[in-house]
Design a protein around this motif. Structure first.
Motif, short mmCIF file in Angstrom:
data_model
loop_
_atom_site.label_atom_id
_atom_site.label_comp_id
_atom_site.label_asym_id
_atom_site.label_seq_id
_atom_site.Cartn_x
_atom_site.Cartn_y
_atom_site.Cartn_z
N THR A 29 0.67 -1.29 0.11
CA THR A 29 0.11 0.07 -0.12
C THR A 29 0.92 1.14 0.09
O THR A 29 2.12 1.37 0.34
N HIS A 30 0.16 2.30 -0.21
CA HIS A 30 0.99 3.62 -0.37
C HIS A 30 1.77 3.79 1.10
O HIS A 30 2.83 4.29 1.12
N ARG A 31 0.94 3.60 1.96
CA ARG A 31 1.41 3.86 3.35
C ARG A 31 2.65 2.79 3.88
O ARG A 31 3.71 3.10 4.27
N ALA A 32 2.40 1.68 3.41
CA ALA A 32 3.34 0.46 3.60
C ALA A 32 4.60 1.06 2.88
O ALA A 32 5.97 0.96 3.36
N LEU A 33 4.69 1.33 1.67
CA LEU A 33 5.81 1.75 0.80
C LEU A 33 6.52 3.03 1.38
O LEU A 33 7.59 3.07 1.44
N ALA A 34 5.80 3.95 1.88
CA ALA A 34 6.29 5.18 2.40
C ALA A 34 6.88 4.87 3.81
O ALA A 34 8.37 5.17 3.97
N ALA A 35 6.53 3.63 4.60
CA ALA A 35 7.23 3.13 5.77
C ALA A 35 8.39 2.49 5.49
O ALA A 35 9.63 2.74 6.17
N GLU A 36 8.17 1.71 4.37
CA GLU A 36 9.40 0.71 4.04
C GLU A 36 10.77 1.51 3.59
O GLU A 36 11.66 1.28 3.90
N ARG A 37 10.39 2.55 2.68
CA ARG A 37 11.27 3.43 2.02
C ARG A 37 11.72 4.78 2.69
O ARG A 37 12.57 5.33 2.24
N GLN A 38 11.24 4.93 3.84
CA GLN A 38 11.19 6.02 4.54
C GLN A 38 11.13 7.21 3.70
O GLN A 38 11.92 8.39 3.63
N ILE A 39 10.06 7.53 3.04
CA ILE A 39 9.55 8.62 1.93
C ILE A 39 8.45 9.01 2.61
O ILE A 39 7.44 8.26 3.30
N THR A 43 5.01 11.13 -1.51
CA THR A 43 6.17 10.68 -2.60
C THR A 43 5.96 9.28 -2.83
O THR A 43 5.90 8.92 -3.93
N ALA A 44 5.45 8.72 -2.06
CA ALA A 44 4.99 6.94 -2.39
C ALA A 44 3.73 7.18 -3.33
O ALA A 44 3.82 6.42 -4.40
N THR A 45 2.95 7.91 -3.24
CA THR A 45 1.76 8.17 -4.19
C THR A 45 2.50 8.64 -5.57
O THR A 45 1.92 7.99 -6.46
N ARG A 46 3.38 9.10 -5.61
CA ARG A 46 4.14 9.83 -6.97
C ARG A 46 4.67 8.66 -7.36
O ARG A 46 4.98 8.52 -8.76
N VAL A 47 5.35 7.85 -6.66
CA VAL A 47 6.08 6.61 -7.27
C VAL A 47 5.12 5.74 -8.00
O VAL A 47 5.33 5.23 -9.07
N TYR A 48 3.86 5.43 -7.45
CA TYR A 48 3.02 4.59 -7.98
C TYR A 48 2.48 5.28 -9.21
O TYR A 48 2.09 4.55 -10.44
N ALA A 49 2.25 6.52 -9.35
CA ALA A 49 1.68 7.31 -10.26
C ALA A 49 2.64 7.25 -11.52
O ALA A 49 2.23 7.11 -12.71
N GLU A 50 3.89 7.36 -11.37
CA GLU A 50 4.90 7.27 -12.27
C GLU A 50 5.08 5.86 -12.91
O GLU A 50 5.04 5.67 -14.18
N LEU A 56 3.49 0.00 -16.31
CA LEU A 56 3.98 -1.17 -15.51
C LEU A 56 3.11 -1.48 -14.40
O LEU A 56 3.38 -2.78 -14.08
N VAL A 57 2.10 -0.67 -13.91
CA VAL A 57 1.32 -1.02 -12.78
C VAL A 57 -0.06 -0.51 -13.26
O VAL A 57 -0.25 0.42 -13.93
N SER A 58 -1.07 -0.93 -12.46
CA SER A 58 -2.23 -0.29 -12.55
C SER A 58 -2.96 -0.68 -11.08
O SER A 58 -2.65 -1.56 -10.29
N GLY A 59 -3.72 0.75 -10.93
CA GLY A 59 -4.16 0.67 -9.39
C GLY A 59 -5.75 0.38 -9.76
O GLY A 59 -6.29 0.89 -10.53
N GLU A 60 -6.16 -0.42 -8.56
CA GLU A 60 -7.54 -0.63 -8.70
C GLU A 60 -8.36 -0.16 -7.36
O GLU A 60 -7.84 -0.57 -5.98
N THR A 61 -9.28 0.53 -7.55
CA THR A 61 -9.87 1.00 -6.07
C THR A 61 -10.49 0.22 -5.26
O THR A 61 -11.02 -0.78 -5.69
#
Length: 444
Positions: A29-39, A43-50, A56-61
């Motif tokens: 999840t965005h929060r898990a990614l932020a915690a894992e990478r210390q961002i 910024t985590a949301t921006r990573v997945y948006a990029e 390469l990925v798709s987000g499903e609500t």
């Protein structure tokens, strides 16, 4: 300095392309990614948006972010050569000069008046008629090698020449040393015949030959695929000293050399081919697609005597023989000097096109040869190749990313521009659009 989130994007992109993260994998999840990478969460949301923007990925609500099933989208690679008629093609090279259609009409008219035209309707020897092989052997003498007619095999274009080399002389599982960036057609062959490619890092003016030695010391390498004269896509021309060093390495480790000379005609007075420095182990492969026309599928393999039988069996298994009508056209043009004139004109044409591109792209850094029909454009560290390619295709301009050329997991952010397939006026406009797109992505 490169933005922190770009590092995370590149790590995920490399893992997805290598298969480490397979299609359908659910990402943190965005929060898990932020915690894992210390961002930050933003910024985590921006990573997945990029990652989603480059496909390469798709987000499903309500479910999360998943790795997509990735196949090469239109415009991202040279494996897809059919483009719409309204697209400016800077992806493939099929250089043609005004008046070539008239040359074809005249050649066909001359053939129709030939005394033994009926012979063109029959099967030919697998390697081609002896008289045609004599003609081609004589033509090759200008390249720095002096093959006999018995050394020459006539094939259906350079790609077919590479194919019979792989079919006839290599086995599934064999390790082939290749440059870190190579002609995608050989990559396709390697995948089809289950060869393992060992990437040689690139130096400033050619492959790192010390690294090649180390690869051969660590692994049982069977062959090397090389383009010493006008490398595609980097445009380098190896010096005589580099070629002698490479010949020493291939003899030390008993390697087969597959030498691809498809674009060598564009370089005036290059050093002799690898087939000169290591003739007993080199297959010299070239064709007439670039110096005449891509529709004339005639190619040549020059081989040592001990390899001829295996290569002829591969020709028989694939095409039996090259169509004699096309071979007769090519040999006629060799004899009357047409090919020599076309090569001179295309060298001049390529120089003019390089000059156009260089003037427009300055001061961007790029890698090329002044006589080449293509150039390699590394992108600024903050610019993603996929976004540049996709934005250009929206403007009806097709270019290739580094993905189809790369033989290592770390794919550089770069694009290759093919300069030989559109008019010079269209080329100016398209290259200007490329520069504007890079500037736009850098300013983002």
């Amino acid at each position: 300095m490169k933005a922190r989130y770009k590092d995370v994007v590149d790590e995920y992109a490399a893992a997805i392309r290598s298969g480490e993260l397979s299609a359908g994998t659910r990402l943190p999840t965005h929060r898990a990614l932020a915690a894992e990478r210390q961002i930050s969460l933003a910024t985590a949301t921006r990573v997945y948006a990029e990652l989603e923007a480059i496909g390469l990925v798709s987000g499903e609500t309500g479910r999360g972010t998943f790795v997509r099933e990735i196949s090469l989208p239109l415009g991202l690679g040279v494996d897809q050569h059919v483009v719409a008629t309204d697209v400016v093609d800077l992806n493939f090279n099929y250089p043609a000069l005004p008046g070539q259609a008239d040359l074809l009409r005249d050649a066909l008219r001359n053939l129709s008046n030939a005394g033994d035209i009926e012979s063109l309707l029959r099967y030919q020897p697998h390697a081609g008629k002896e008289s045609d092989r004599h003609t081609i052997a004589s033509w090759l003498s200008s390249t720095g090698i002096t093959p006999s007619a018995d050394d020459v095999l006539i094939v259906n274009g350079a790609q077919h020449g590479l194919t019979i080399a792989v079919m006839g002389l290599l086995k599934p599982g064999d390790v082939v040393a290749v440059d870190a960036l190579i002609y995608p057609g050989f990559k396709a062959l390697a995948a089809l015949y289950h060869l393992e490619l060992a990437a040689i890092p690139a130096g400033p003016d050619g492959p790192d030959l010390n690294a090649l030695r180390q690869i051969c010391q660590r692994r049982r390498v069977r062959a090397i695929y090389t383009m010493p004269t006008l490398h595609n896509p980097l445009g380098w021309v190896l010096s005589s000293a580099q070629r002698r060093e490479l010949a020493l390495i291939v003899r030390t480790f008993d390697l087969l050399v597959i030498e691809d000379a498809a674009y060598a005609y564009l370089v005036p007075r290059p050093p002799p081919p690898m087939a000169f420095y290591a003739p007993e182990r080199t297959l010299y492969v070239t064709g007439f697609a670039k110096n005449i026309a891509t529709g004339l599928r005639v190619g040549v393999v020059v081989c040592p005597a001990g390899m001829r039988a295996a290569l002829e069996r591969a020709i028989r298994a694939t095409t039996w023989n090259t169509p004699s009508l096309m071979v007769s056209l090519v040999c006629g043009w060799i004899k009357d000097g047409t090919i020599k004139r076309l090569e001179t004109l295309k060298r001049r044409d390529a120089r003019e096109r390089q000059s156009i591109a260089r003037q427009i792209l300055a001061p961007e850094d790029f890698i090329s040869h002044p006589n080449s029909y293509f150039l390699w454009l590394p992108l600024p560290c903050e610019v993603r190749a996929e976004r540049v390619v996709q934005r250009l295709i929206q403007q009806q301009i097709s270019v290739s990313s580094a993905e189809p050329f790369s033989t290592s997991i770390n794919v550089p952010h770069a694009i290759r521009l093919a300069l030989g397939s559109v008019s010079k006026d269209k080329l100016r406009l398209a290259v200007a659009a490329v520069k504007e797109t890079i500037d736009y992505e850098r300013d983002r």
